[in-house]
Write an enzyme that holds these catalytic residues in place. Structure first.
Site, mmCIF file in Angstrom:
data_model
loop_
_atom_site.group_PDB
_atom_site.id
_atom_site.type_symbol
_atom_site.label_atom_id
_atom_site.label_comp_id
_atom_site.label_asym_id
_atom_site.label_seq_id
_atom_site.Cartn_x
_atom_site.Cartn_y
_atom_site.Cartn_z
ATOM 1 N N ARG A 1 -63.129 -38.430 19.168
ATOM 2 C CA ARG A 1 -64.545 -38.259 18.850
ATOM 3 C C ARG A 1 -65.355 -39.360 19.517
ATOM 4 N NH1 ARG A 1 -66.932 -40.083 13.297
ATOM 5 N NH2 ARG A 1 -66.792 -42.006 14.483
ATOM 6 N N HIS B 1 -59.099 -45.168 9.095
ATOM 7 C CA HIS B 1 -60.310 -45.238 9.930
ATOM 8 C C HIS B 1 -61.448 -45.780 9.062
ATOM 9 C CE1 HIS B 1 -63.902 -43.846 12.103
ATOM 10 N NE2 HIS B 1 -63.158 -44.037 13.167
ATOM 11 N N GLN C 1 -60.416 -62.338 21.640
ATOM 12 C CA GLN C 1 -59.853 -61.019 21.322
ATOM 13 C C GLN C 1 -59.588 -60.861 19.825
ATOM 14 O OE1 GLN C 1 -56.518 -61.287 24.127
ATOM 15 N NE2 GLN C 1 -56.740 -59.090 24.335
ATOM 16 N N ALA D 1 -62.789 -35.045 16.346
ATOM 17 C CA ALA D 1 -61.768 -34.877 17.390
ATOM 18 C C ALA D 1 -61.003 -33.563 17.232
ATOM 19 C CB ALA D 1 -60.808 -36.063 17.357
ATOM 20 N N GLU E 1 -52.129 -49.459 28.772
ATOM 21 C CA GLU E 1 -53.500 -48.914 28.784
ATOM 22 C C GLU E 1 -54.419 -49.758 29.665
ATOM 23 O OE1 GLU E 1 -55.041 -47.076 25.271
ATOM 24 O OE2 GLU E 1 -56.726 -48.466 25.265
ATOM 25 N N TYR F 1 -54.822 -44.077 12.588
ATOM 26 C CA TYR F 1 -55.232 -45.389 12.087
ATOM 27 C C TYR F 1 -54.352 -45.848 10.919
ATOM 28 C CZ TYR F 1 -59.079 -43.985 14.998
ATOM 29 O OH TYR F 1 -59.810 -43.563 16.086
ATOM 30 N N LYS G 1 -56.246 -32.369 13.190
ATOM 31 C CA LYS G 1 -56.072 -32.552 14.645
ATOM 32 C C LYS G 1 -54.773 -31.926 15.115
ATOM 33 C CE LYS G 1 -57.811 -37.138 14.975
ATOM 34 N NZ LYS G 1 -57.902 -38.468 15.544
HETATM 35 P P1 FAD Z 1 -62.000 -38.378 14.411
HETATM 36 O O1 FAD Z 1 -60.601 -37.892 14.430
HETATM 37 O O2 FAD Z 1 -63.073 -37.381 14.496
HETATM 38 O O3 FAD Z 1 -62.148 -39.259 13.092
HETATM 39 C C1 FAD Z 1 -63.328 -40.047 12.856
HETATM 40 C C2 FAD Z 1 -63.578 -40.122 11.350
HETATM 41 O O4 FAD Z 1 -63.921 -38.840 10.857
HETATM 42 C C3 FAD Z 1 -62.369 -40.564 10.535
HETATM 43 O O5 FAD Z 1 -62.862 -41.311 9.439
HETATM 44 C C4 FAD Z 1 -61.747 -39.263 10.046
HETATM 45 O O6 FAD Z 1 -61.053 -39.425 8.798
HETATM 46 C C5 FAD Z 1 -62.972 -38.362 9.885
HETATM 47 N N1 FAD Z 1 -62.685 -36.970 10.246
HETATM 48 C C6 FAD Z 1 -61.884 -36.499 11.226
HETATM 49 N N2 FAD Z 1 -61.917 -35.150 11.275
HETATM 50 C C7 FAD Z 1 -62.773 -34.753 10.318
HETATM 51 C C8 FAD Z 1 -63.233 -33.473 9.894
HETATM 52 N N3 FAD Z 1 -62.834 -32.336 10.478
HETATM 53 N N4 FAD Z 1 -64.143 -33.440 8.871
HETATM 54 C C9 FAD Z 1 -64.577 -34.573 8.267
HETATM 55 N N5 FAD Z 1 -64.162 -35.810 8.623
HETATM 56 C C10 FAD Z 1 -63.278 -35.905 9.639
HETATM 57 N N6 FAD Z 1 -63.134 -44.969 21.906
HETATM 58 C C11 FAD Z 1 -63.760 -44.758 23.099
HETATM 59 O O7 FAD Z 1 -64.999 -44.765 23.151
HETATM 60 N N7 FAD Z 1 -63.043 -44.540 24.257
HETATM 61 C C12 FAD Z 1 -61.687 -44.503 24.265
HETATM 62 O O8 FAD Z 1 -61.070 -44.284 25.307
HETATM 63 C C13 FAD Z 1 -60.987 -44.722 23.034
HETATM 64 N N8 FAD Z 1 -59.629 -44.682 22.981
HETATM 65 C C14 FAD Z 1 -58.987 -44.844 21.770
HETATM 66 C C15 FAD Z 1 -57.585 -44.772 21.741
HETATM 67 C C16 FAD Z 1 -56.898 -44.957 20.535
HETATM 68 C C17 FAD Z 1 -55.393 -44.849 20.508
HETATM 69 C C18 FAD Z 1 -57.633 -45.228 19.336
HETATM 70 C C19 FAD Z 1 -56.892 -45.452 18.052
HETATM 71 C C20 FAD Z 1 -59.015 -45.291 19.366
HETATM 72 C C21 FAD Z 1 -59.715 -45.095 20.580
HETATM 73 N N9 FAD Z 1 -61.118 -45.140 20.640
HETATM 74 C C22 FAD Z 1 -61.758 -44.951 21.854
HETATM 75 C C23 FAD Z 1 -61.916 -45.417 19.436
HETATM 76 C C24 FAD Z 1 -62.294 -44.099 18.697
HETATM 77 O O9 FAD Z 1 -63.146 -43.339 19.529
HETATM 78 C C25 FAD Z 1 -62.995 -44.463 17.384
HETATM 79 O O10 FAD Z 1 -62.086 -45.033 16.491
HETATM 80 C C26 FAD Z 1 -63.780 -43.341 16.722
HETATM 81 O O11 FAD Z 1 -64.578 -43.919 15.675
HETATM 82 C C27 FAD Z 1 -62.940 -42.240 16.085
HETATM 83 O O12 FAD Z 1 -62.396 -41.410 17.025
HETATM 84 P P2 FAD Z 1 -61.334 -40.283 16.543
HETATM 85 O O13 FAD Z 1 -60.999 -39.508 17.730
HETATM 86 O O14 FAD Z 1 -60.237 -40.911 15.782
HETATM 87 O O15 FAD Z 1 -62.276 -39.438 15.570
#
Ligand code: FAD
Length: 291
Positions: free
Chosen positions: A108, A151, A214, A127, A17, A147, A167
């Site tokens: 997200r 999360h 880190q 997401a 990455e 996670y 998702k």
């Molecule tokens: P979601 O899947 O939306 O989840 C966020 C929270 O909401 C979780 O607690 C989940 O349980 C809850 N949730 C999910 N869906 C729903 C629903 N339908 N209704 C109610 N609650 C729900 N961040 C960046 O800014 N840029 C990046 O490039 C980036 N890359 C990443 C790559 C990886 C592999 C990982 C693990 C994380 C990355 N992140 C990045 C961080 C990520 O954006 C954060 O962790 C963010 O807080 C959650 O994103 P998510 O897509 O998992 O969100």
């Protein structure tokens, strides 16, 4: 090439990455690091999406395009939706298509510091909604984040896994985990994912810690547990940058070998724009992950 095709076989994969520069001045050094890492011939490379979008989102696309065009290594372009409009997403998807980018990590994103909850009426709250939107409009390969240690916003692990399922049902074809430093947490998580009927491939996210700063950033970002074996290493070598780098790479290598030995075949390394770290990991695994 679609990443789900790469992950569909039992053959181990190794991906790296990189993150985009904050400013145009930083572009050339990130580009050069990304291409150097791509020359190690990983299975694919992911390019993160700078929080806040703006010009950094263009850098994500540009670096992804350069990786694919210059080295033929498939790029996985991250995209966050928390502050996006539908028009913004449409534009980004059209730009990806035009550039031949077909793999997207649909996220997200973290809430901006001045926001403690997602405002009503935004087009994408989570997401899974972005995943469904992309899946309905393109034939891109879509991945998502997961996670192993839950999360931080989720009420509990069960609810977090139920949300991962949303998702996957929306069209997410693979998952990449947040970093973890204790493999038993990953084995337990995989068991719970499979028990919940989530069968898509999961890439294990491994962060080689090569400097003491880190450690705190990783803890803040992921809230991950640092096992005693790992903290002992940081305590002993944290003040000696060269020793810490060597120890961090060795720890990550050992984690990866244990994962592969236990059937977790897809490894994603948070290589943080550091070609020397990516190369050391690649060399350590040359006969274990044959690419
Ligand atoms: P979601 O899947 O939306 O989840 C966020 C929270 O909401 C979780 O607690 C989940 O349980 C809850 N949730 C999910 N869906 C729903 C629903 N339908 N209704 C109610 N609650 C729900 N961040 C960046 O800014 N840029 C990046 O490039 C980036 N890359 C990443 C790559 C990886 C592999 C990982 C693990 C994380 C990355 N992140 C990045 C961080 C990520 O954006 C954060 O962790 C963010 O807080 C959650 O994103 P998510 O897509 O998992 O969100």
């Amino acid at each position: 090439m679609k990443i789900t095709e790469l992950l569909s076989s039992d053959k181990p994969t190794l991906s790296f990455e990189v993150f985009p520069p904050k400013t145009a001045q930083g572009y050339e050094s990130v580009r050069s690091a990304a291409l150097e890492i791509a020359k190690l011939r990983p299975s694919f490379m992911s390019v993160t999406f700078g929080a806040g979008g703006g010009s950094r989102s263009r850098f994500t696309l540009d670096i992804s395009t350069e990786i694919q065009n210059e080295t033929n290594v498939p790029a996985l372009t991250h995209f966050t939706c928390v502050a996006s409009t539908k028009e913004g997403v449409d534009e980004a998807l059209a730009a990806m298509k035009e550039r031949g980018l077909e793999n997207v990590l649909a996220l997200r994103g973290d809430l901006p510091k001045d926001m403690d909850s997602i405002p009503e009426g935004v087009p994408f709250r989570h997401a899974n909604e972005l995943t469904a939107y992309i899946s309905e409009r393109t034939d891109f390969c879509i991945g998502g984040a997961c996670y192993p240690e839950c999360h931080p916003e989720a009420a509990n692990k069960k609810e977090d896994i139920a949300n991962i399922r949303k998702k996957v049902e929306a069209g997410c074809g693979f998952l990449t985990t947040q970093m973890f430093f204790d493999n038993s947490i990953m084995y337990n998580y995989l068991y719970r994912l499979r028990d919940a009927g989530i069968e898509v491939p999961v890439c294990a996210g491994i962060m080689p810690i090569t400097n003491i700063k880190q450690v705190e950033t990783s803890r803040q970002l992921s809230g991950c547990i640092m096992p005693a074996k790992f903290t002992a290493l940081v305590d002993r070598f944290g003040d000696d940058p060269k020793a810490m780098t060597q120890a961090g790479i060795a720890y990550a290598t050992e984690q990866i070998i244990d994962l592969i030995a236990n059937g977790v075949n897809h490894i994603h390394v948070y290589s943080m724009n550091k070609p020397s770290v990516a190369k050391a990991i690649r060399d350590n695994l040359s006969d274990i992950i044959v690419l």
